[in-house]
Write a protein that holds these residues in place. Structure first.
Motif, PDB file in Angstrom:
ATOM      1  N   THR A 106      -1.584   3.768   3.771  1.00  0.00           N
ATOM      2  CA  THR A 106      -2.267   3.281   2.569  1.00  0.00           C
ATOM      3  C   THR A 106      -2.699   1.814   2.692  1.00  0.00           C
ATOM      4  O   THR A 106      -3.829   1.479   2.308  1.00  0.00           O
ATOM      5  N   PRO A 107      -1.850   0.911   3.242  1.00  0.00           N
ATOM      6  CA  PRO A 107      -2.299  -0.486   3.378  1.00  0.00           C
ATOM      7  C   PRO A 107      -3.540  -0.648   4.253  1.00  0.00           C
ATOM      8  O   PRO A 107      -4.304  -1.596   4.079  1.00  0.00           O
TER       9      PRO A 107
ATOM     10  N   LEU B 146      -6.135   1.058   4.121  1.00  0.00           N
ATOM     11  CA  LEU B 146      -7.316   1.423   3.348  1.00  0.00           C
ATOM     12  C   LEU B 146      -7.807   0.289   2.452  1.00  0.00           C
ATOM     13  O   LEU B 146      -8.840   0.427   1.787  1.00  0.00           O
ATOM     14  N   GLU B 147      -7.074  -0.820   2.438  1.00  0.00           N
ATOM     15  CA  GLU B 147      -7.463  -1.938   1.580  1.00  0.00           C
ATOM     16  C   GLU B 147      -8.791  -2.540   2.028  1.00  0.00           C
ATOM     17  O   GLU B 147      -9.188  -2.411   3.188  1.00  0.00           O
ATOM     18  N   LYS B 148      -9.441  -3.217   1.120  1.00  0.00           N
ATOM     19  CA  LYS B 148     -10.687  -3.903   1.448  1.00  0.00           C
ATOM     20  C   LYS B 148     -10.363  -5.228   2.122  1.00  0.00           C
ATOM     21  O   LYS B 148      -9.340  -5.835   1.855  1.00  0.00           O
ATOM     22  N   GLY B 149     -11.269  -5.675   2.958  1.00  0.00           N
ATOM     23  CA  GLY B 149     -11.089  -6.942   3.648  1.00  0.00           C
ATOM     24  C   GLY B 149     -11.349  -6.799   5.133  1.00  0.00           C
ATOM     25  O   GLY B 149     -11.746  -5.736   5.615  1.00  0.00           O
TER      26      GLY B 149
ATOM     27  N   ILE C 154      -6.138  -6.833   8.057  1.00  0.00           N
ATOM     28  CA  ILE C 154      -5.426  -5.722   7.411  1.00  0.00           C
ATOM     29  C   ILE C 154      -4.515  -5.018   8.408  1.00  0.00           C
ATOM     30  O   ILE C 154      -3.359  -4.707   8.102  1.00  0.00           O
TER      31      ILE C 154
ATOM     32  N   ASN D 297      -1.544  -7.377   9.177  1.00  0.00           N
ATOM     33  CA  ASN D 297      -0.636  -7.466   8.030  1.00  0.00           C
ATOM     34  C   ASN D 297       0.163  -6.183   7.847  1.00  0.00           C
ATOM     35  O   ASN D 297       1.363  -6.218   7.545  1.00  0.00           O
ATOM     36  N   THR D 298      -0.493  -5.039   8.015  1.00  0.00           N
ATOM     37  CA  THR D 298       0.192  -3.761   7.831  1.00  0.00           C
ATOM     38  C   THR D 298       1.363  -3.635   8.798  1.00  0.00           C
ATOM     39  O   THR D 298       2.494  -3.343   8.389  1.00  0.00           O
TER      40      THR D 298
END
Length: 198
Positions: free
Chosen positions: A75-76, A78-81, A86, A89-90
């Protein structure tokens, strides 16, 4: 309707309890009797809901383990940016968030793979499906990085994804052997460096 809800609640209780028992004691070492004793339900309740322990194991993978992997590692992504940020960070946020108990017990997915991997059964297929889903999510974020320019176009998404997933899981397995974080911290730094170079 009420009976259906009761049956579903029973299945959830057995599945959640089985997950905890498998994680603590291993799949093979955990008996149906031990699971049912921990739930406070009768053995008849087990056989009303499941044919055998393997069928329960498949549900543990599809419900409990999938939920853990999706929440922490898919899920992380799929974040925008920016894709590389991403991705980094994940992996790093989750790696740094593990408790001492989680470090000592290892990854429940990896533990189960090491215990039953290679067996031609539905449990093995469920585990493969979970890993395939995780790898595909990493491939997608790397391909997104190609598009947004944050990841080099020559980075092979399949190779990088399988390396990230397997090294992450491998370090969780290795950490169970040690009483300190020396190797853990070295891997964390190497992981960050690897993602930076993608």
């Amino acid at each position: 309707m009420e009976q259906d809800l009761k049956t579903e609640a029973t299945r959830i209780l057995i599945t959640e309890t089985a997950f905890q028992q498998f994680y603590k004691n291993g799949f093979k070492a955990t008996s149906i009797n031990e699971i049912m004793k921990a739930t406070g339900l009768s053995k008849g309740a087990f056989y009303h809901n499941f044919k055998n322990k393997d069928e329960l194991g498949v549900l543990v993978v599809k419900a409990e383990l999938s939920s853990i992997i999706y929440e922490a590692m898919i899920t992380p992504l799929l974040e925008k940016g920016e894709a590389k940020t991403i991705l980094k960070n994940t992996f790093l946020n989750k790696f740094q968030a593990f408790t001492n108990d989680e470090k000592l017990m290892g990854c429940p997915v990896n533990n189960l793979i090491n215990e039953i991997g290679g067996s031609p059964n539905l449990l093995n297929e469920a585990l493969k499906g979970l890993i395939d889903t995780w790898v595909k999510a990493v491939i997608q974020i790397i391909e997104r990085g190609h598009s947004d320019g944050s990841i080099k176009p020559e980075t092979n998404p399949q190779q990088a994804a399988i390396y990230l997933v397997s090294s992450f899981e491998g370090m969780r397995g290795i950490r169970k052997l040690y009483q300190d974080d020396t190797n853990w911290n070295a891997y964390s730094a190497a992981l960050e460096n690897y993602i930076d170079q993608l």
